[in-house]
Design an enzyme around this catalytic site. Structure first.
Site, PDB file in Angstrom:
ATOM      1  N   HIS A 134      -5.098  25.497 136.308  1.00 34.44           N
ATOM      2  CA  HIS A 134      -5.968  24.898 135.302  1.00 34.44           C
ATOM      3  C   HIS A 134      -7.172  24.359 136.076  1.00 34.44           C
ATOM      4  CE1 HIS A 134      -7.665  22.682 132.035  1.00 34.44           C
ATOM      5  NE2 HIS A 134      -7.549  21.539 132.689  1.00 34.44           N
ATOM      6  N   THR A 192      -2.586  15.179 133.485  1.00 30.16           N
ATOM      7  CA  THR A 192      -3.515  14.671 134.509  1.00 30.16           C
ATOM      8  C   THR A 192      -3.933  15.752 135.510  1.00 30.16           C
ATOM      9  OG1 THR A 192      -2.740  12.413 134.252  1.00 30.16           O
ATOM     10  CG2 THR A 192      -3.655  12.977 136.402  1.00 30.16           C
TER      11      THR A 192
HETATM   12  N1  LIG Z   1      -4.851  19.383 131.695  1.00 29.49           N
HETATM   13  C1  LIG Z   1      -5.889  19.446 130.869  1.00 29.49           C
HETATM   14  O1  LIG Z   1      -6.089  20.478 130.218  1.00 29.49           O
HETATM   15  C2  LIG Z   1      -6.783  18.236 130.737  1.00 29.49           C
HETATM   16  C3  LIG Z   1      -7.751  18.150 129.717  1.00 29.49           C
HETATM   17  C4  LIG Z   1      -8.514  16.992 129.618  1.00 29.49           C
HETATM   18  C5  LIG Z   1      -8.320  15.946 130.529  1.00 29.49           C
HETATM   19  N2  LIG Z   1      -7.392  16.087 131.515  1.00 29.49           N
HETATM   20  C6  LIG Z   1      -7.107  15.012 132.455  1.00 29.49           C
HETATM   21  O2  LIG Z   1      -6.372  14.001 131.769  1.00 29.49           O
HETATM   22  C7  LIG Z   1      -6.538  12.755 132.444  1.00 29.49           C
HETATM   23  C8  LIG Z   1      -6.984  11.699 131.451  1.00 29.49           C
HETATM   24  O3  LIG Z   1      -8.259  12.045 130.932  1.00 29.49           O
HETATM   25  P1  LIG Z   1      -9.039  10.963 130.012  1.00 29.49           P
HETATM   26  O4  LIG Z   1     -10.271  11.602 129.518  1.00 29.49           O
HETATM   27  O5  LIG Z   1      -8.093  10.338 129.045  1.00 29.49           O
HETATM   28  O6  LIG Z   1      -9.423   9.868 131.121  1.00 29.49           O
HETATM   29  P2  LIG Z   1      -9.792   8.340 130.852  1.00 29.49           P
HETATM   30  O7  LIG Z   1     -10.495   7.856 132.090  1.00 29.49           O
HETATM   31  O8  LIG Z   1     -10.439   8.194 129.526  1.00 29.49           O
HETATM   32  O9  LIG Z   1      -8.362   7.632 130.710  1.00 29.49           O
HETATM   33  C9  LIG Z   1      -7.448   7.507 131.740  1.00 29.49           C
HETATM   34  C10 LIG Z   1      -6.570   6.315 131.434  1.00 29.49           C
HETATM   35  O10 LIG Z   1      -5.600   6.196 132.474  1.00 29.49           O
HETATM   36  C11 LIG Z   1      -5.426   4.813 132.737  1.00 29.49           C
HETATM   37  N3  LIG Z   1      -4.861   4.611 134.058  1.00 29.49           N
HETATM   38  C12 LIG Z   1      -5.490   4.726 135.262  1.00 29.49           C
HETATM   39  N4  LIG Z   1      -4.637   4.414 136.251  1.00 29.49           N
HETATM   40  C13 LIG Z   1      -3.442   4.123 135.666  1.00 29.49           C
HETATM   41  C14 LIG Z   1      -2.186   3.730 136.171  1.00 29.49           C
HETATM   42  N5  LIG Z   1      -1.990   3.546 137.472  1.00 29.49           N
HETATM   43  N6  LIG Z   1      -1.196   3.515 135.287  1.00 29.49           N
HETATM   44  C15 LIG Z   1      -1.394   3.661 133.960  1.00 29.49           C
HETATM   45  N7  LIG Z   1      -2.576   4.012 133.432  1.00 29.49           N
HETATM   46  C16 LIG Z   1      -3.585   4.243 134.276  1.00 29.49           C
HETATM   47  C17 LIG Z   1      -6.827   4.239 132.597  1.00 29.49           C
HETATM   48  O11 LIG Z   1      -6.806   2.829 132.417  1.00 29.49           O
HETATM   49  C18 LIG Z   1      -7.359   4.996 131.404  1.00 29.49           C
HETATM   50  O12 LIG Z   1      -7.109   4.306 130.194  1.00 29.49           O
HETATM   51  C19 LIG Z   1      -7.568  13.039 133.542  1.00 29.49           C
HETATM   52  O13 LIG Z   1      -6.882  13.316 134.732  1.00 29.49           O
HETATM   53  C20 LIG Z   1      -8.291  14.279 133.045  1.00 29.49           C
HETATM   54  O14 LIG Z   1      -8.922  15.008 134.070  1.00 29.49           O
HETATM   55  C21 LIG Z   1      -6.627  17.197 131.627  1.00 29.49           C
END
Ligand SMILES: NC(=O)c1ccc[n+]([C@@H]2O[C@H](COP(=O)([O-])OP(=O)(O)OC[C@H]3O[C@@H](n4cnc5c(N)ncnc54)[C@H](O)[C@@H]3O)[C@@H](O)[C@H]2O)c1
Length: 301
Positions: A176, A120
């Site tokens: 990152h 995240t």
């Molecule tokens: N570190 C990296 O290299 C990298 C790469 C891509 C994405 N990310 C990050 O990963 C995270 C997820 O990305 P994504 O594209 O899957 O987003 P997304 O919006 O598709 O999915 C996020 C999920 O988290 C769930 N969620 C929200 N609040 C929650 C809670 N309190 N408890 C449990 N679940 C909860 C949502 O319902 C959703 O299904 C984001 O923070 C994004 O920026 C990081």
């Protein structure tokens, strides 16, 4: 038994789950998401998908009691739609810090004894906040850090120089995020320093390509998933198999007082060794800038 839990099964969490199953990295997989309909759908789709596999993963619905004997928690909860029109990973912090505040006490009180692998964003700050609130030892809380950015750097070099990625050694380090940089002094092609092969101008172009790689994907499909899922799965595999993978993950740097991405050895107990790079003077300046960026983001929590 190799047991992984994924918190947040949106684009990234669900693709990571699929990768873990299809690469035979887990035996048991517990899924959590705040949206019940998404969770049930992902569990059902993954179950359908593994029917023809020789190895059958035990897929488990959201049960906090399952965390007590879980080996790795992958944290990927968030809301990727926040980035639309706002291309900075910092933008998600207002939401994601509250998700950490919700989950950290749950993890702490569950009896969890494994490793947290955070995806995240903003990745370094959220990893640090998870460690602070769960009070787990620093070596047991890791972020995927610049592992994906290092993959993007290899992609850019491999395409530009027409070399197989396996010939490319070296790292993107730092946040990152926007202040990350390629440590060119660490990059070698077939053992030769890249600075002896390419001009500084070409290195700048490749540096930008590595930093912007994620946004190219994001602009096209509104999220990124395969690159990060592969990185998360290989780090989880390194923990589960105790295979001492050296990878640029976000881990706690005592000297800097924060989490930041740089090469480290990942094993069953989490981070077992950090490998500081010998940076050039210009790179040291970039390193100081990225550390400052992370500190000022963390200070806003
Ligand atoms: N570190 C990296 O290299 C990298 C790469 C891509 C994405 N990310 C990050 O990963 C995270 C997820 O990305 P994504 O594209 O899957 O987003 P997304 O919006 O598709 O999915 C996020 C999920 O988290 C769930 N969620 C929200 N609040 C929650 C809670 N309190 N408890 C449990 N679940 C909860 C949502 O319902 C959703 O299904 C984001 O923070 C994004 O920026 C990081």
């Amino acid at each position: 038994m190799r047991k992984v839990a994924i918190i947040g099964v949106g684009h990234v969490g669900s693709t990571t789950a699929y990768t873990l199953i299809s690469k035979n990295i887990v035996d048991e997989l517990v899924l959590f998401d705040s949206k019940d309909t998404i969770l049930k759908a992902e569990l059902n789709d993954l179950m359908d998908g593994q029917m023809e596999q020789a190895n059958q993963v035990r897929l488990i619905g959201p049960d906090v009691a399952e965390l007590a004997d879980t080996d790795v928690i992958i944290f990927s909860a968030g809301d990727i739609s926040i980035f639309e029109g706002n291309p900075d990973r910092f933008a998600e912090l207002n939401l994601t810090k509250t998700i950490v505040e919700e989950w950290a006490p749950v993890i702490r009180d569950s009896g969890f004894e494994g490793i947290i692998l955070n995806i995240t964003n903003p990745c370094d700050v959220i990893t640090q906040y998870l460690q602070e609130l769960t009070e787990l030892p620093q070596e047991r809380v890791i972020g995927t850090g610049t592992s994906l950015d290092t993959g993007r750097m290899k992609h850019a070099i491999s395409k530009s120089m027409k070399v197989h990625p396996s010939a490319i050694d070296g790292y993107v380090i730092g946040e990152h995020g926007e202040s990350q940089f390629v440590a060119w002094s660490s990059v070698r092609i077939g053992g030769t320093p890249i600075s002896e092969i390419l001009t500084d101008d070409r290195l700048d172009v490749l540096d930008n390509a590595a930093r912007d790689g994620g946004w190219v994907t994001f602009r096209g499909k509104g999220y990124t998933s395969y690159g990060i899922a592969i990185q998360a799965a290989r780090i989880a595999e390194a923990i589960l198999n105790d295979n001492h993978l050296v990878v640029p993950v976000s881990h706690y740097h005592q000297a800097e007082g924060c989490y930041v991405g740089s090469p480290a050895k990942v094993s069953r107990q989490g981070i077992s060794e950090s490998f500081p790079l010998k940076l050039s003077t210009a790179e040291q300046e970039k390193w100081r800038h990225t550390i400052q960026t992370i500190h000022s983001m963390h200070a806003t929590i």
